[in-house]
Design a protein around this motif. Structure first.
Motif, PDB file in Angstrom:
ATOM      1  N   GLU A  67      47.954-114.468  39.349  1.00 14.30           N
ATOM      2  CA  GLU A  67      49.105-115.126  39.963  1.00 14.30           C
ATOM      3  C   GLU A  67      48.885-116.631  40.060  1.00 14.30           C
ATOM      4  O   GLU A  67      47.748-117.101  40.130  1.00 14.30           O
ATOM      5  CB  GLU A  67      49.376-114.574  41.362  1.00 14.30           C
ATOM      6  N   ASP A  74      54.398-118.175  41.371  1.00 14.54           N
ATOM      7  CA  ASP A  74      54.781-116.759  41.337  1.00 14.54           C
ATOM      8  C   ASP A  74      55.041-116.159  42.714  1.00 14.54           C
ATOM      9  O   ASP A  74      55.556-115.047  42.809  1.00 14.54           O
ATOM     10  CB  ASP A  74      53.665-115.922  40.676  1.00 14.54           C
ATOM     11  N   ILE A 100      56.761-112.553  43.452  1.00 17.15           N
ATOM     12  CA  ILE A 100      55.927-111.445  43.922  1.00 17.15           C
ATOM     13  C   ILE A 100      56.556-110.809  45.154  1.00 17.15           C
ATOM     14  O   ILE A 100      56.655-109.584  45.255  1.00 17.15           O
ATOM     15  CB  ILE A 100      54.486-111.921  44.192  1.00 17.15           C
ATOM     16  N   VAL A 142      49.688-110.347  38.101  1.00 18.25           N
ATOM     17  CA  VAL A 142      51.094-110.062  37.857  1.00 18.25           C
ATOM     18  C   VAL A 142      51.272-109.561  36.436  1.00 18.25           C
ATOM     19  O   VAL A 142      50.499-109.906  35.542  1.00 18.25           O
ATOM     20  CB  VAL A 142      52.000-111.296  38.094  1.00 18.25           C
ATOM     21  N   HIS A 152      53.082-106.437  40.358  1.00 16.03           N
ATOM     22  CA  HIS A 152      52.021-107.162  41.058  1.00 16.03           C
ATOM     23  C   HIS A 152      51.001-106.169  41.595  1.00 16.03           C
ATOM     24  O   HIS A 152      51.366-105.054  42.005  1.00 16.03           O
ATOM     25  CB  HIS A 152      52.613-107.960  42.224  1.00 16.03           C
TER      26      HIS A 152
END
Length: 166
Positions: free
Chosen positions: A6, A10, A14, A50, A60
């Protein structure tokens, strides 16, 4: 599909993935979102990956340190939570995230990983229930461990305080 670590960019996606994946469950993903946020804030989110499909976050997975009592050598991690957008479920996204996460834990020389979840899904990766590691107040068949180096220790597992377990 690209599995990657990540980035700060992000974080909102997420949260959206977690909310969508846990919609209809108690809290509609709020508790899982708070866990990831709290782990990140406490710098206890040891591994956060991710699944990127054509530039959008489809899934995720998070790993954080756990402790065992009595203490054991080597670092153990807990896998939680894992979330995949409903439209991408049953297409191998979750499996790819778990495999990539376990591979990275091996690179980190982790002693092992524990998970609370559906045995039929996690057993395919080598997780086993009832082999030493325990989590209080959960059905033992749903709490599983995977040794990445050595054996599964006999002991009570404790997650980070972000999980709100006592």
């Amino acid at each position: 599909m690209w599995i990657r670590t990540e980035t700060e960019a992000d974080h909102a996606a997420i949260r959206d993935v977690i909310g969508a994946a846990f919609a209809g469950q108690p809290g509609d993903g709020g508790p899982e979102q708070r866990i990831v946020d709290a782990l990140r804030e406490a710098q206890a989110l040891s591994l956060s990956l991710v699944a990127d499909i054509d530039g959008r976050i489809a899934g995720h997975i998070a790993f954080s340190p756990v402790t065992l009592s009595p203490a054991t050598t080597g670092q153990w991690y807990g896998l939680a939570p894992i979330a995949v957008l409903p439209r991408d479920q049953r297409h191998g996204v979750g499996k790819a995230l778990v495999r990539a996460g376990l591979t990275e834990l091996e690179r980190m020389r982790a002693a092992g990983c524990v998970v609370l979840g559906e045995p039929g899904f996690y057993q395919q990766f080598g997780f086993r229930a009832g082999e030493g590691a325990r989590l209080a107040n959960v059905p033992p068949e749903y709490f599983m461990a995977l040794a990445l180096g050595g054996t599964i220790p006999d002991g009570e597992v404790r997650y980070h305080t972000a999980f709100g377990l006592t």
